[in-house]
Design a protein around this motif. Structure first.
Motif, PDB file in Angstrom:
ATOM      1  N   PRO A 125       0.831  -1.208   0.000  1.00  0.00           N
ATOM      2  CA  PRO A 125       0.000   0.000   0.000  1.00  0.00           C
ATOM      3  C   PRO A 125       0.860   1.251   0.000  1.00  0.00           C
ATOM      4  CG  PRO A 125      -0.720  -1.563   1.682  1.00  0.00           C
ATOM      5  CD  PRO A 125       0.589  -2.063   1.173  1.00  0.00           C
ATOM      6  N   SER A 126       0.324   2.331  -0.499  1.00  0.00           N
ATOM      7  CA  SER A 126       1.056   3.600  -0.498  1.00  0.00           C
ATOM      8  C   SER A 126       1.399   3.990   0.930  1.00  0.00           C
ATOM      9  CB  SER A 126       0.212   4.702  -1.136  1.00  0.00           C
ATOM     10  OG  SER A 126       0.943   5.907  -1.231  1.00  0.00           O
ATOM     11  N   PRO A 127       2.646   4.363   1.185  1.00  0.00           N
ATOM     12  CA  PRO A 127       3.041   4.669   2.570  1.00  0.00           C
ATOM     13  C   PRO A 127       2.386   5.948   3.064  1.00  0.00           C
ATOM     14  CG  PRO A 127       4.790   5.274   1.059  1.00  0.00           C
ATOM     15  CD  PRO A 127       3.749   4.553   0.247  1.00  0.00           C
ATOM     16  N   ARG A 128       2.094   5.989   4.341  1.00  0.00           N
ATOM     17  CA  ARG A 128       1.635   7.222   4.943  1.00  0.00           C
ATOM     18  C   ARG A 128       2.796   8.208   4.982  1.00  0.00           C
ATOM     19  NH1 ARG A 128      -0.449   7.027  10.285  1.00  0.00           N
ATOM     20  NH2 ARG A 128      -1.483   8.955   9.717  1.00  0.00           N
ATOM     21  N   VAL A 129       2.505   9.484   4.843  1.00  0.00           N
ATOM     22  CA  VAL A 129       3.534  10.524   4.793  1.00  0.00           C
ATOM     23  C   VAL A 129       3.354  11.443   5.992  1.00  0.00           C
ATOM     24  CG1 VAL A 129       4.437  12.494   3.497  1.00  0.00           C
ATOM     25  CG2 VAL A 129       3.701  10.410   2.293  1.00  0.00           C
ATOM     26  N   ILE A 130       4.374  11.493   6.836  1.00  0.00           N
ATOM     27  CA  ILE A 130       4.359  12.354   8.023  1.00  0.00           C
ATOM     28  C   ILE A 130       5.460  13.389   7.850  1.00  0.00           C
ATOM     29  CG2 ILE A 130       4.720  12.467  10.523  1.00  0.00           C
ATOM     30  CD1 ILE A 130       3.521   9.251   8.957  1.00  0.00           C
ATOM     31  N   LEU A 131       5.076  14.655   7.780  1.00  0.00           N
ATOM     32  CA  LEU A 131       6.024  15.746   7.604  1.00  0.00           C
ATOM     33  C   LEU A 131       6.160  16.531   8.900  1.00  0.00           C
ATOM     34  CD1 LEU A 131       4.985  17.317   4.167  1.00  0.00           C
ATOM     35  CD2 LEU A 131       6.581  15.437   4.602  1.00  0.00           C
ATOM     36  N   THR A 132       7.399  16.964   9.176  1.00  0.00           N
ATOM     37  CA  THR A 132       7.626  17.931  10.250  1.00  0.00           C
ATOM     38  C   THR A 132       8.174  19.204   9.624  1.00  0.00           C
ATOM     39  OG1 THR A 132       9.897  17.203  10.697  1.00  0.00           O
ATOM     40  CG2 THR A 132       8.117  16.081  11.893  1.00  0.00           C
ATOM     41  N   CYS A 133       7.764  20.329  10.152  1.00  0.00           N
ATOM     42  CA  CYS A 133       8.180  21.625   9.620  1.00  0.00           C
ATOM     43  C   CYS A 133       8.711  22.480  10.763  1.00  0.00           C
ATOM     44  CB  CYS A 133       7.002  22.313   8.929  1.00  0.00           C
ATOM     45  SG  CYS A 133       7.417  23.887   8.149  1.00  0.00           S
ATOM     46  N   PHE A 134      10.022  22.741  10.766  1.00  0.00           N
ATOM     47  CA  PHE A 134      10.662  23.494  11.849  1.00  0.00           C
ATOM     48  C   PHE A 134      10.602  24.987  11.545  1.00  0.00           C
ATOM     49  CE2 PHE A 134      13.678  25.379  14.585  1.00  0.00           C
ATOM     50  CZ  PHE A 134      13.936  24.516  15.629  1.00  0.00           C
ATOM     51  N   LEU A 135      10.180  25.766  12.538  1.00  0.00           N
ATOM     52  CA  LEU A 135      10.184  27.208  12.395  1.00  0.00           C
ATOM     53  C   LEU A 135      10.329  27.863  13.759  1.00  0.00           C
ATOM     54  CD1 LEU A 135       7.107  28.541  13.253  1.00  0.00           C
ATOM     55  CD2 LEU A 135       6.504  27.077  11.332  1.00  0.00           C
ATOM     56  N   VAL A 136      10.744  29.114  13.735  1.00  0.00           N
ATOM     57  CA  VAL A 136      10.837  29.925  14.944  1.00  0.00           C
ATOM     58  C   VAL A 136       9.656  30.879  14.939  1.00  0.00           C
ATOM     59  CG1 VAL A 136      12.256  31.516  16.293  1.00  0.00           C
ATOM     60  CG2 VAL A 136      13.345  29.781  14.846  1.00  0.00           C
ATOM     61  N   PHE A 137       8.913  30.904  16.044  1.00  0.00           N
ATOM     62  CA  PHE A 137       7.775  31.811  16.174  1.00  0.00           C
ATOM     63  C   PHE A 137       8.130  32.849  17.231  1.00  0.00           C
ATOM     64  CE2 PHE A 137       3.351  32.753  17.721  1.00  0.00           C
ATOM     65  CZ  PHE A 137       2.920  33.366  16.549  1.00  0.00           C
ATOM     66  N   ALA A 138       8.501  34.032  16.763  1.00  0.00           N
ATOM     67  CA  ALA A 138       9.004  35.073  17.668  1.00  0.00           C
ATOM     68  C   ALA A 138       8.757  36.441  17.059  1.00  0.00           C
ATOM     69  CB  ALA A 138      10.500  34.874  17.911  1.00  0.00           C
ATOM     70  N   ARG A 139       8.641  37.447  17.919  1.00  0.00           N
ATOM     71  CA  ARG A 139       8.311  38.789  17.452  1.00  0.00           C
ATOM     72  C   ARG A 139       9.477  39.499  16.794  1.00  0.00           C
ATOM     73  NH1 ARG A 139       5.904  40.957  23.023  1.00  0.00           N
ATOM     74  NH2 ARG A 139       7.786  39.829  23.669  1.00  0.00           N
ATOM     75  N   ASP A 140      10.695  39.218  17.232  1.00  0.00           N
ATOM     76  CA  ASP A 140      11.854  39.919  16.697  1.00  0.00           C
ATOM     77  C   ASP A 140      13.074  39.018  16.833  1.00  0.00           C
ATOM     78  OD1 ASP A 140      12.654  40.078  19.436  1.00  0.00           O
ATOM     79  OD2 ASP A 140      11.568  41.974  19.660  1.00  0.00           O
ATOM     80  N   GLU A 141      14.226  39.523  16.366  1.00  0.00           N
ATOM     81  CA  GLU A 141      15.434  38.703  16.369  1.00  0.00           C
ATOM     82  C   GLU A 141      15.913  38.392  17.786  1.00  0.00           C
ATOM     83  OE1 GLU A 141      18.482  40.271  13.915  1.00  0.00           O
ATOM     84  OE2 GLU A 141      17.464  39.700  12.055  1.00  0.00           O
ATOM     85  N   GLU A 142      15.745  39.319  18.700  1.00  0.00           N
ATOM     86  CA  GLU A 142      16.171  39.063  20.075  1.00  0.00           C
ATOM     87  C   GLU A 142      15.373  37.911  20.680  1.00  0.00           C
ATOM     88  OE1 GLU A 142      16.519  41.377  24.395  1.00  0.00           O
ATOM     89  OE2 GLU A 142      16.077  42.503  22.571  1.00  0.00           O
ATOM     90  N   GLU A 143      14.068  37.937  20.484  1.00  0.00           N
ATOM     91  CA  GLU A 143      13.224  36.863  20.995  1.00  0.00           C
ATOM     92  C   GLU A 143      13.525  35.547  20.269  1.00  0.00           C
ATOM     93  OE1 GLU A 143       8.990  37.672  22.501  1.00  0.00           O
ATOM     94  OE2 GLU A 143       8.663  36.627  20.592  1.00  0.00           O
ATOM     95  N   ALA A 144      13.795  35.638  18.970  1.00  0.00           N
ATOM     96  CA  ALA A 144      14.107  34.439  18.194  1.00  0.00           C
ATOM     97  C   ALA A 144      15.402  33.797  18.674  1.00  0.00           C
ATOM     98  CB  ALA A 144      14.216  34.790  16.716  1.00  0.00           C
ATOM     99  N   PHE A 145      16.414  34.611  18.941  1.00  0.00           N
ATOM    100  CA  PHE A 145      17.694  34.054  19.367  1.00  0.00           C
ATOM    101  C   PHE A 145      17.553  33.384  20.737  1.00  0.00           C
ATOM    102  CE2 PHE A 145      22.180  34.328  20.847  1.00  0.00           C
ATOM    103  CZ  PHE A 145      22.732  33.566  19.826  1.00  0.00           C
TER     104      PHE A 145
END
Length: 327
Positions: free
Chosen positions: A219-239
């Motif tokens: 059978p066709s395999p199930r596909v599980i994706l992960t998507c990495f991202l940073v959720f932050a207001r600015d660069e200081e918060e992101a770092f």
């Protein structure tokens, strides 16, 4: 969002302590996320600001703390730290605690997690041979069947699990390129991969796994994706949010087993270069648009957001709302 795709939330042991992950898992389910993916790490990516709880304990806690969301390991390694039979036993136990909502994601390991116990990892060819054998051991056990005896890397006498899962546990194999994707299509129930460029992910991983499954009459395999991202207001918060993750995209991340050295590698890159290696979003609507594009281009069964954020609970609430998951 495509009706066939379930949106999930990634619970990262590298970033949060296990008690926080269980809290976030409950919140994600309440916000409408339908799958909870849980990482497995012996060590974090850096030696300051990270975490590394035992993944199977967290999975067991989530199994009883949630009611509807699929719970999935993403991904455990059944090749070195744990024998495949023990992984199958743990998966079956979590599946029972979750009422059949557990799915087993497996991978071939990372130096940061495996090398402290076994030394340098063997070449890819051996790791893949080990994985094929591990799947051959775990598959029957997770279908409630017995293993009649097994030689090779993982000798097993005739045995079965005496607390079997309530239903067969799907096994998904992590793949970052076409070689592993083809093995996932031939031998596993699904493929797990991280998506950065949707077109490339579809071409080099998803389509390869699907073609391999067709060629094998599966059978066709199930596909599980992960998507990495940073959720932050600015660069200081992101770092600040990236503090536990700095070592993950350093040049030696695939071979280094010491989080202190990975931290020093990240420090040598510098703040601006670290920030440049991770996509940052400050608008939940843009994250929702990203999800729509990935779903349209790749057509996964599950798309799980792996979000680095100063406050995981706030990120869950805001992004779940933007995605309209409860509506």
């Amino acid at each position: 969002m495509g009706s066939a795709t379930r949106i999930g939330w990634f619970l990262a042991h590298e970033e949060w302590q296990p008690e926080r992950l269980v809290e976030q898992g409950r919140a994600a389910e309440a916000a409408g996320f339908e799958a909870l993916l849980v990482s497995d790490h012996l060590q974090p990516w850096v030696d300051e600001g990270g975490a590394a709880g035992f993944g199977w304990a967290t999975l067991g806690a989530l199994a009883t703390a949630t009611r509807t969301a699929t719970v999935m390991s993403a991904a455990v390694c059944p090749l070195f730290r744990m024998h495949p039979v023990l992984v199958a036993q743990a998966a079956a136990t979590v599946s029972r605690l979750a009422g059949g909502r557990f799915e087993l994601g497996v991978g071939m390991g990372q130096a940061i997690n495996e090398a402290p116990l076994v030394g340098p990892l063997p070449p890819y060819r051996e790791r893949m041979a080990r994985m094929a054998e591990a799947l051959d051991v775990m598959g029957p056990l997770l279908r409630g069947e017995g293993v009649e005896g097994h030689d090779g890397f993982y000798p097993v006498s005739a045995m079965r699990l005496h607390s079997p899962p309530p239903a067969p546990v799907p096994i998904h194999l992590a793949a970052s390129g076409p070689r592993s994707a083809a093995v996932a299509g031939r031998l596993a129930d699904g493929v797990i991969t991280s998506v950065k460029d949707p077109a490339r992910t579809r071409r080099e991983v998803v389509d390869v796994a699907r073609a391999a499954a067709r060629a094998a009459g599966r059978p066709s395999p199930r596909v599980i994706l992960t998507c990495f991202l940073v959720f932050a207001r600015d660069e200081e918060e992101a770092f600040a949010a990236l503090r536990p993750w700095r070592g993950m995209r350093t040049p030696r991340r695939l071979v280094e087993s010491d989080p202190a050295r990975l931290r020093r590698d990240a420090e040598a890159l510098g703040r601006e270069e670290v920030l440049a290696r991770f996509p940052r979003y400050d608008d939940p609507g843009r994250v929702a648009e990203l999800c729509r594009r990935v779903v349209e281009e790749v057509e996964p069964d599950v798309l799980a957001l792996q979000v680095a954020s100063p406050d995981g609970l706030v990120a869950i609430e805001r992004l779940g709302g933007a995605l309209g998951l409860r509506g």
